[in-house]
Each structure stands twice: as structure tokens, then as C-alpha cells.
Design a protein around this motif. Structure first.
Motif, PDB file in Angstrom:
ATOM      1  N   TYR A 532      -4.332   9.783  -3.845  1.00 21.40           N
ATOM      2  CA  TYR A 532      -5.515  10.457  -4.003  1.00 21.40           C
ATOM      3  C   TYR A 532      -5.249  11.783  -4.758  1.00 21.40           C
ATOM      4  N   GLY A 534      -7.921  14.325  -5.573  1.00 26.54           N
ATOM      5  CA  GLY A 534      -9.005  14.877  -5.359  1.00 26.54           C
ATOM      6  C   GLY A 534     -10.207  14.226  -6.159  1.00 26.54           C
ATOM      7  N   SER A 537      -7.394   8.683  -8.598  1.00 21.75           N
ATOM      8  CA  SER A 537      -6.187   7.978  -7.763  1.00 21.75           C
ATOM      9  C   SER A 537      -5.299   7.331  -8.841  1.00 21.75           C
ATOM     10  N   TYR A 630      -4.395   7.295   4.228  1.00 23.02           N
ATOM     11  CA  TYR A 630      -3.560   7.690   2.943  1.00 23.02           C
ATOM     12  C   TYR A 630      -2.191   7.894   3.436  1.00 23.02           C
ATOM     13  N   GLU A 632      -0.122  10.220   1.672  1.00 23.50           N
ATOM     14  CA  GLU A 632       0.046  11.658   1.511  1.00 23.50           C
ATOM     15  C   GLU A 632      -0.266  12.504   2.912  1.00 23.50           C
ATOM     16  N   THR A 635      -3.840  14.613   3.035  1.00 23.89           N
ATOM     17  CA  THR A 635      -5.221  13.644   2.852  1.00 23.89           C
ATOM     18  C   THR A 635      -5.148  12.623   4.163  1.00 23.89           C
ATOM     19  N   LEU A 638      -6.696  14.328   7.382  1.00 21.81           N
ATOM     20  CA  LEU A 638      -8.195  14.703   7.355  1.00 21.81           C
ATOM     21  C   LEU A 638      -8.971  13.397   7.715  1.00 21.81           C
ATOM     22  N   THR A 639      -8.295  12.094   7.372  1.00 22.52           N
ATOM     23  CA  THR A 639      -9.220  10.945   7.364  1.00 22.52           C
ATOM     24  C   THR A 639      -8.565   9.970   8.326  1.00 22.52           C
ATOM     25  N   PRO A 684     -10.815  12.406   0.995  1.00 27.44           N
ATOM     26  CA  PRO A 684     -10.504  13.885   1.071  1.00 27.44           C
ATOM     27  C   PRO A 684     -11.562  14.608   0.250  1.00 27.44           C
ATOM     28  N   ALA A 686     -11.786  18.301  -1.975  1.00 29.74           N
ATOM     29  CA  ALA A 686     -10.935  19.418  -2.356  1.00 29.74           C
ATOM     30  C   ALA A 686     -11.946  20.398  -2.872  1.00 29.74           C
ATOM     31  N   PHE A 692      -7.424  20.764  -0.380  1.00 26.45           N
ATOM     32  CA  PHE A 692      -8.338  19.906   0.464  1.00 26.45           C
ATOM     33  C   PHE A 692      -8.996  20.632   1.612  1.00 26.45           C
ATOM     34  N   ALA A 695     -12.987  16.309   4.535  1.00 28.20           N
ATOM     35  CA  ALA A 695     -13.354  14.872   4.244  1.00 28.20           C
ATOM     36  C   ALA A 695     -14.579  14.302   4.307  1.00 28.20           C
TER      37      ALA A 695
END
Length: 713
Positions: A532, A534, A537, A630, A632, A635, A638-639, A684, A686, A692, A695
Motif C-alpha cells: 500500500y 498511500g 496498491s 500489511y 510493510e 503500515t 498502524l493497522t 493507512p 498519509a 503515514f 489509519a
């Protein structure tokens, strides 16, 4: 002398099975569960495949309303709604997952409806009016399936028309003003040649969360439910050798989007009951399908089958992906997908072996309009993308009975896939979104041969072990959300897996205890993962990975009336190599999406005759370890979902006789009884510099409860 371990082909795509929660004690022992593989019967315990299945009674007792409800009961399987919606499915089996439902990408886990492959996970959480069973197969499937699936398969099998006249009328009510109506009618056998079934299901419910936004068009509440499902089926005995079976199914959803609450980076884990999403407007889908099954007995031991199918899907949503009441980043999707498929199967047996040979053709046309509304400007960026694909396959599998104890199974699949994708964009921002792209096409094709082999040994009639080696394959493709033409035109690579599995199927203590287990290792190359960025994808290939795991399913008849089950899943995925475009090695920092390390579920089921009725009570518990959405690191953090636990229960009085052939059933049920608060996934968010800052996260459904009343005749 021992019976052969498996006396039918291992075509478990159509296994008829009871879930571990549904099998109950009969005179102090567990029932023998009979499964069918391409019209042939066998004991589920004799099948060397890691499979969990839910029959019609289990679907009712565990209050399974769609595919996502199955997730909490099956080891190493995660099924969630795609972020922001309630009709798309994100499905992970043994760590194989696609987290973005874009139509130019295909899922690693296949959904099948009455043997017909469903090409896209967007719109994948559709309703089927009357299910006979749900089956979840773990590991690569290809030598007995029309479409190759690298992670596993989920089969939805609807009820066939009954031989006798009858039907069911059910009404339900619950909190959040939940209402459901269900009707099913069987005509019975007509003129000794035909039988029909018609079923209709309607469900409605208010939303779970309040939208405090006053923006024009914004919904009043999130996750409102409004669904309709219909099904018509007819079976025909055309001659003594030729049978025809036709199914039409349709599902329509007019829901509202899920609540994406904004969680700032570093904020605490706390679910809100309301919030403002000014861009949450629509979440609807429509799916339908036609399937014609023809079965012809060429001889007493040879059968030819044909499955001809057409399916269509449309999906529209408008979601708020900044998670606030400020006009930030909103997207809309208008998706259409049509597919046709044709499959032939030749099924037979000889003195010491059984076999299945198959040929498969699949054609798909899918397209999406995906505009972005930015800063309150509607359609500031207009995206369009799609794919036309064709797939050809030949496959086969044979079981050779070396002795009464040893069985050798071998199979192979040849596949060729061709894809032509397109992309177009009008970028009104002038910065950051890739600029204008005139309609551009790209095409590529991929060919693969994937073998498999299983060696099975029967210790006795009650226990057997198997060792399986199989290859799985998933074609490459194109990034319809690419930021520029150069990225779009370069197809990403195909994904392959070499899977090793050692399994045990066993019954103990005079059939009072059942223990099934599997340990596995998947060696994955070029794993396709969605990154992802921002706004868009991209699929990138993750080098190499090794996924190890364990699955344990235990069922025990504690008394003649009380049955207990325990399921355990353990997953240990690791990247062996994962380099970014600059050559940096990221294997030790990147995460595995939707791959909780540990998962446990347990259940108790009590059945007792009361004379005037049968009492059935069920209590289910599940615990899921934390997982990432995710790969990465930024991200993912954050989720991520924390570990969570769910309690579900149902109590029913069944078979209350009100006439010679009529009965009533009354049940009360509850889901998420402790009102557990847990994240499911997120998107996420940004800032304008691409950093970022938080989220828009989505949470699991709150506590729900209700009552069902059914009349059967």
C-alpha cells in the motif's frame, strides 16, 4: 484384513461432511461421518487431506450466516471483510492471502459455488439461499479442481431438491432491529423424472455505529444490513444413464459502509461507538450464477461429468478512507465482472486403482472505475482498469492400492493462463497521483506443470497416516493501480509453492475420541504481496518464504448426549529473502499479513430428547492471536489486530411435532456475547507529504442476539 485406506478418488472438492462441532454421540460413540467424492461415498477419516466441513445442522447450530463466520472455527484460516466494506472477502489459509480485492488481481484461495469457481473476492461475501454444507480445504488444490488455487479452497454447496414434497418457513428477530425471513419449498419427485427446489432469504438490520457527519449523501449509520438471496434448482433423470442438475443463484446487498475510525499513530487501542465519515455513502453488490451439471454413466465403473457455468458480479461502493469528517481522501468503485467456465471430468475405477481426469476452460472479463475525491473535489482523479483473462487446464489424479494397508496417490496439472489488462487515468491534481495515463493495454501469458503425490498407510480400520508432497502455482499479472505506464506494463511474476504435509486421521476408545492432525511446510517462491503506497496498491514479489505450521482437531463423545471439540492452529511464517527495488534486504522486518501465530477454538454441544422435542444447546469459544494486515512495517503497525476472543451460543428446541409431517423449531442465539472489541483491518492514512500519520481502522461486530422460529412441513 484391513479395508483399503481410500477406495474412491480424492476429489474432495465436493466432500459431504459434518463439522467437528456437529458430529455427536450415538449410543456412546461418535457417528461415522460419510463423505462423497464425485458421487462416491467414503469415510471422512480415510481421506488424506486437511479439510474442515460444516453440514447443514452445524451451519444452523453455530449460526453461520456467511463465509466469514467460518473463520473462527477452522485452524490456520482467517476470513475478514475487505477494509471499508461488507461484501468483499479477504481469505487467508496457511499464510496465503491477497489483501486487496482489485479486479486485476486474483486470490490465492478459491471460493467455489456448487463446483463453480468464483473469480473475484470483491463481492465474495455473498449470501446463498440454502446451503447444504461448507468445506474448507487447506493447502494447494489443483489436481482435482477446475481452477488452480495455491492456498486452499472454500466450497459452498447448496441443497439439492428433495425426493419428497416439503419445505421450511423461518422468521428471525434480534437486536439492532435485526429481521430475517427464509422460505424453501421442495416439489418432490415429479413423474419419476424431475424434482425442484426454490429458496428465498431476506435479512435486514440497522447499523452498528452512528455517523455524526452531516455531509450530503453520507449514511446515517455504518454497517446497515439489507440483503436478499434466491435460488432455484432442478434435478432431472433424463435417461437411466444421464442426469442433469441446474442451479440458479442470486444475491443482492444494499448495505452501508463499515465505520473507519481514525486512529492516530501511537494512539491507544480503543473502539468508538460513533464518528464522522463524510465520504461513507454506499456499499452494494449483486451476484448471480447459472450452472448446469450433466452426469453420464459410460459404464458401471466409468462416469463422465460436465459443468457449464456463467457468473456475473457488480459492485459499487463509496467509502471514506481518511476516517474523519473532513473532506480528505474518498474513493468510489464501480466494478463489473463476467465469467464463463466449462469443465469435464472422467471418473472411474479398475481392479486396484481409482482415477479422475479433467479438462477446464475459464474466461473472465472484469473492469473497474475507481475515481478519487480529494479535498472535497469529486472525481479529481479518475482511474479505470480491468483485465480479460483465459485459463486452460488438464489435470488428473489416481489412487493405486498397493496392499490393503498402503495406498499411493499421484496427480499432475498443466495450466496455461493468458491475461490482457488495461489502465487509464485522468489526474486533476497535477501532483502525486501519477499524472494522466491514456488507455494503455498490456498482455502476457504463463504456463505451469504442478505434480503431487501422497503415500497413505492404514494402521487399522480406525487410524491412518499420510505424507503428501504437492506443488501449487498462481499466475502472474498486472497492476491495474500502477502509478505510471512503465510499472503497469511490467507484469509481476508467478508465485509457486512446494508443500509438504504429514497427517494423521484416527479414532480411539471405541469411537469415542477422534484425533486428526497435520504438520506442514510450504516453501514459497515469488510470493505475491500487495504494497500500500498511500493511494494505490501494487503487487510485488516477496522473494522466498518458508511457512511451517500445525493443525489439530479433536472431537470427543463425553457422554451419550454431550460432545466436545477442540481445534488448534499454529503458524510460523518467515521470509528467507525479501529485497526492495533498491536491493535492501527486508526479510527480518517485513510482516506476514493475516497470519496469527496461534489460534484456538473449542465447543460443547448437548443433545437430549425431551419427548415432545429435542433440546440442542451449543457453546463456542475462539481465541485468535494478534496479526498484521500489511507486510510493510509502518503500515503493519498502524493497522495490526490485537489478540481477541469470541463467545457464541445457541439453544434450540427442535422437532416439536404439530402434525403428522409438520414440526416447529424455536431457538435463541447470541454472537460475541462478551462484546469483545477488536480490530479486523484498516487502511493507512498519509499526509500531503506521503508520511503515514495514522489509519482508518475497522473493528469486529459488537454483541448480537436474537430468536429464530421455523416451521417445517
Amino acid at each position: 484384513m484391513l479395508k483399503p485406506t481410500v477406495r474412491t478418488p480424492l476429489a474432495l472438492a465436493v466432500a459431504v461432511a459434518l463439522s467437528s462441532g456437529q458430529v455427536y454421540a450415538e449410543a456412546g460413540a461418535l457417528e461415522e461421518v460419510i463423505v462423497t467424492a464425485q458421487k462416491r461415498e467414503q469415510n471422512l477419516q480415510d481421506t488424506p487431506v486437511s479439510v474442515s466441513a460444516f453440514g447443514a445442522a452445524a451451519i444452523a447450530d453455530q449460526n453461520i450466516q456467511d463465509v466469514a463466520d467460518v473463520s473462527q472455527y477452522v485452524p490456520n484460516v482467517e476470513i475478514a471483510e475487505t477494509p471499508g466494506g461488507s461484501t468483499g472477502a479477504t481469505i487467508s489459509i496457511r499464510g496465503s492471502v491477497s489483501i486487496n480485492p482489485a479486479v486485476t488481481w486474483e486470490p490465492p484461495v478459491g471460493i467455489y459455488v456448487d463446483g463453480v469457481f468464483v473469480a473475484k473476492n470483491v463481492g465474495g461475501l455473498f449470501d446463498v439461499a440454502e446451503l447444504e454444507r461448507i468445506e474448507v480445504l487447506r493447502g494447494p488444490q489443483g489436481t482435482l479442481y477446475g481452477k488452480n488455487t495455491i492456498g486452499g479452497a472454500i466450497n459452498l454447496i447448496s441443497k439439492k431438491p428433495a425426493e419428497e414434497f416439503g419445505g421450511t418457513l423461518k422468521i428471525s428477530a434480534g437486536n439492532y432491529r435485526y429481521k430475517e425471513g427464509f422460505f424453501s419449498l421442495n416439489t418432490g419427485r415429479l413423474a419419476d423424472r424431475a424434482a425442484f427446489n426454490v429458496a428465498l432469504n431476506v435479512r435486514k438490520r440497522d447499523g452498528f455505529y452512528e455517523n455524526t457527519s452531516t455531509a450530503a449523501g453520507a449514511v446515517d449509520d455504518y454497517k446497515k444490513l439489507d440483503t436478499q438471496a434466491a435460488r432455484i434448482a432442478g434435478s432431472f433423470d433424463i435417461t437411466d444413464r444421464l442426469e442433469a442438475y441446474y442451479i440458479f443463484d442470486q444475491s443482492k446487498k444494499d448495505n452501508t459502509p463499515a465505520f473507519g475510525q481514525f486512529d492516530a499513530a501511537g494512539s491507544s487501542f480503543e473502539k468508538k461507538d460513533k464518528g464522522a465519515n463524510d465520504g461513507s455513502i454506499e456499499d452494494s453488490s449483486s451476484t448471480s450464477g447459472h450452472a448446469l451439471h450433466l452426469t453420464y454413466d459410460l459404464a458401471d465403473n466409468i462416469t463422465l461429468k460436465s459443468i457449464t457455468a456463467y457468473r456475473s458480479m457488480s459492485f459499487e461502493d463509496a467509502g471514506d478512507y481518511d476516517g474523519t469528517g473532513v473532506a480528505g481522501f474518498h474513493t468510489r468503485r464501480d466494478v463489473d465482472s463476467d465469467q464463463v467456465s466449462q469443465e469435464f471430468q472422467l471418473i472411474g475405477n479398475a481392479d486396484r486403482f481409482d482415477y479422475v481426469l479433467g479438462a477446464f476452460y475459464f474466461k473472465e472479463e472484469s473492469g473497474a472505475k475507481n475515481p478519487f475525491d480529494i479535498g472535497g473535489v469529486e472525481g479529481l482523479v479518475k482511474n479505470g482498469y480491468g483485465v480479460d483473462s483465459q485459463s486452460y487446464a488438464l489435470y488428473g489424479q489416481a489412487d493405486y492400492y498397493l496392499t490393503d494397508q498402503w495406498t499411493l496417490t499421484g496427480g499432475a496439472r498443466w495450466t496455461k493462463e493468458e491475461k490482457e489488462a488495461y489502465i487509464e487515468r485522468v489526474d486533476g491534481t497535477g501532483v502525486g497521483f501519477g499524472g494522466n495515463i491514456p488507455r494503455t493495454k498490456a498482455k502476457d501469458d504463463w504456463t505451469n506443470v504442478s505434480p503431487m503425490a501422497v503415500l497413505t498407510y492404514a494402521f487399522s480400520n480406525e487410524a491412518s497416516a499420510y505424507f503428501k508432497v504437492s506443488k501449487g502455482w498462481k499466475a502472474g499479472g498486472f497492476n491495474g493501480e500502477a502509478q505510471n505506464v512503465d510499472i503497469f506494463k511490467k507484469s509481476y511474476d508467478e508465485e509457486t509453492v512446494t508443500a509438504f504435509e504429514l497427517g494423521l486421521k484416527s479414532r480411539w476408545m471405541k469411537d469415542r475420541l477422534q484425533l486428526n492432525a497435520a504438520v506442514f511446510q510450504n516453501n514459497v517462491k515469488d510470493m505475491q504481496l500487495s504494497n500500500y503506497l498511500g493511494a494505490y496498491s501494487l503487487i510485488e514479489n516477496a522473494g522466498e518464504a518458508t511457512v511451517r505450521g500445525l493443525e489439530l482437531e479433536v472431537l470427543a463423545a463425553l457422554t451419550d448426549s454431550l460432545t466436545a471439540n477442540l481445534n488448534y492452529g499454529y503458524l510460523d511464517p518467515k521470509y528467507d529473502s525479501f529485497k526492495d527495488q533498491a536491493g535492501n534486504e527486508l526479510k527480518d522486518v517485513n510482516k506476514f499479513p493475516y497470519a496469527p501465530k496461534t489460534k484456538i477454538s473449542a465447543g460443547l454441544e448437548y443433545k437430549q430428547s425431551l419427548g415432545f422435542a429435542h433440546l440442542v444447546g451449543r457453546l463456542d469459544y475462539s481465541w485468535v492471536d494478534k496479526y498484521y494486515v500489511y507486510h510493510e512495517p509502518a503500515t503493519a503497525e498502524l493497522t495490526k489486530s490485537g489478540d481477541y476472543r469470541l463467545w457464541n451460543a445457541r439453544i434450540a428446541l427442535e422437532d416439536i411435532q404439530v402434525g403428522t409431517d409438520e414440526s416447529i423449531e424455536v431457538a435463541i442465539w447470541g454472537k460475541n456475547l462478551t462484546n469483545e472489541e477488536y480490530r479486523v483491518n484498516g487502511v493507512p492514512v498519509a499526509d500531503q507529504n506521503g508520511n503515514f500519520v495514522g489509519a482508518a481502522n475497522y473493528y469486529g461486530d459488537p454483541r448480537s442476539y436474537g430468536i429464530d422460529v421455523a416451521y417445517r412441513f
